[in-house]
Design an enzyme around this catalytic site. Sequence first.
Site, mmCIF file in Angstrom:
data_model
loop_
_atom_site.group_PDB
_atom_site.id
_atom_site.type_symbol
_atom_site.label_atom_id
_atom_site.label_comp_id
_atom_site.label_asym_id
_atom_site.label_seq_id
_atom_site.Cartn_x
_atom_site.Cartn_y
_atom_site.Cartn_z
ATOM 1 N N HIS A 171 0.945 -1.531 -0.007
ATOM 2 C CA HIS A 171 0.206 0.041 0.115
ATOM 3 C C HIS A 171 0.839 0.699 -0.103
ATOM 4 C CE1 HIS A 171 -3.471 -2.594 1.578
ATOM 5 N NE2 HIS A 171 -2.148 -3.600 2.376
ATOM 6 N N SER A 292 16.591 21.943 -16.222
ATOM 7 C CA SER A 292 15.018 22.572 -16.031
ATOM 8 C C SER A 292 15.046 24.463 -16.567
ATOM 9 C CB SER A 292 13.879 22.554 -15.132
ATOM 10 O OG SER A 292 13.418 23.999 -15.124
ATOM 11 N N LYS A 298 16.900 21.000 -10.778
ATOM 12 C CA LYS A 298 16.182 20.579 -11.138
ATOM 13 C C LYS A 298 17.137 20.001 -11.964
ATOM 14 C CE LYS A 298 12.568 19.930 -11.414
ATOM 15 N NZ LYS A 298 11.658 19.568 -9.957
ATOM 16 N N ASN A 300 15.285 15.775 -13.253
ATOM 17 C CA ASN A 300 14.420 15.768 -13.900
ATOM 18 C C ASN A 300 14.601 13.485 -14.627
ATOM 19 O OD1 ASN A 300 12.691 17.324 -12.453
ATOM 20 N ND2 ASN A 300 13.050 18.255 -14.351
#
Length: 477
Positions: A171, A292, A298, A300
């Site tokens: 979960h 970015s 950033k 990514n």
Amino acid sequence: MNTPKHTPSASQEKSANPLWGGRFQGNSAPLLQQINASIDVDNRLFEEDIDGSKAHAAMLADAGIISRADAAAIAAGLETVRGELQRGELPFRVELEDIHMHIETRLKELIGDAGGRLHTGRSRNDQVVTDFRLWLRRALDGLDGDIRGLALALMGQAKRHSETILPGFTHLQPAQPVTFGHHLLAYENMLRRDRGRFRDCRERLNESPLGAAALAGTTYPINRQQTANALGFRAPMENSLDAVSSRDFALEFLSSAAILGIHLSRLAEELVLWTSPAFGFVKLSDAYTTGSSIMPNKKNPDAAELVRGKAASLLAAFQHLGGILKSLPLAYAKDLQDDKAIVFSAVDTVSLLLRAMTGMITDMTAQPEAMRRACAAGFLLATDLADWCVQELKLPFREAHHIAAKAVAICEARGSVDLDTLTESELKSLHPLLDTRVLPLLTLEQAVHRRISYGGTAPSQVMAALERAETFWQEAV
Ligand code: ARG
């Protein structure tokens, strides 16, 4: 548009199309050509088309249907056309529709009348699906190598991290500690089945439709076994209507590709999560990350995101071809022409995703300290406490579960994250027989090293699994 170089014969003078225009007076509308032509897609079949035609011509000669001289001229002419196509010298003309008509037309330009005898006892309907099966067979062999590449990359990392501990989740909530090697080998196991599905598909598609002709077979004394053998097919397909109109081999490939896509997407999703600082379990290399244009901070995981996103096109590909097939009456219908664009693009996508994922996995660096820090949350050792109560105190598991849950509550109430901070009196309050003997077992190392059940997360099991994996992936196609 280029005009054909050859001069039309008298019977073809007024026809709209050099191959099928015999009964036509007028020319095709440009829009008909636009919707009908498939050359931009099916030119990828040219090698298979030439192989199929050579096998067919040799069989026609052996069966006495065409002369040996014509068959020799056809074979030589086809090799010339193959060279022209390989070098990109044969211009594509939309009025010639598809690769079959391009090759046949060029062959006739090169060798004259003999070229017109090639299409005896054959139709484009059996021709195209013969080419397509040959093409997919070869493509599947290539994909087998791509799948293996990713499996080996996962195994390399698994070997390095057979003892590296991170939280295992259910979960997406912390559950029990697992080893990173074990986690990675879960994907290697999925890939074994993906490979098996592709192999099943290859095995089932490997029958020859050639000689089914347009739909009903042919009046010529052809030898379908011979062409099947020559092209490496297991046997000729048994029913001519089925042979020209079935595409479940392509659908089977697409369903297996969709399942593989789902597996790759799950792994991609984990990479996206793991590289987020909230997890920080893994660093991807600069080679597989992007920056970015506005936020200098950033890094990514674009490649992983694109694997995740593009897997959707594999699911769509199955839907697309299934939609085309599901209401088609027997036998051939032109709807089937679109099968190739779908399958070609799915093959390209599967290969790209596998190779991109292989690059990411090979280059990634696990961050064992971050993984370990994450193990502090969520009382990952609660099951081990319960298991000790069962194994040492002979309590029923349900009661043991209750005791361990209470232990978690006690620690939580005093702001501690570790069960091994439980004091003698706290343990006694949980059960009179419980004492500090359990505490040394409540470590992450103990938890993973003791899970030695077959297929479990213990480093010893990971090493055993790796050995099995190595044997499995050694086996050639
Ligand atoms: N380009 C066609 C296809 O891909 C070849 C078969 C054409 N058959 C026909 N009856 N028009 O399906």
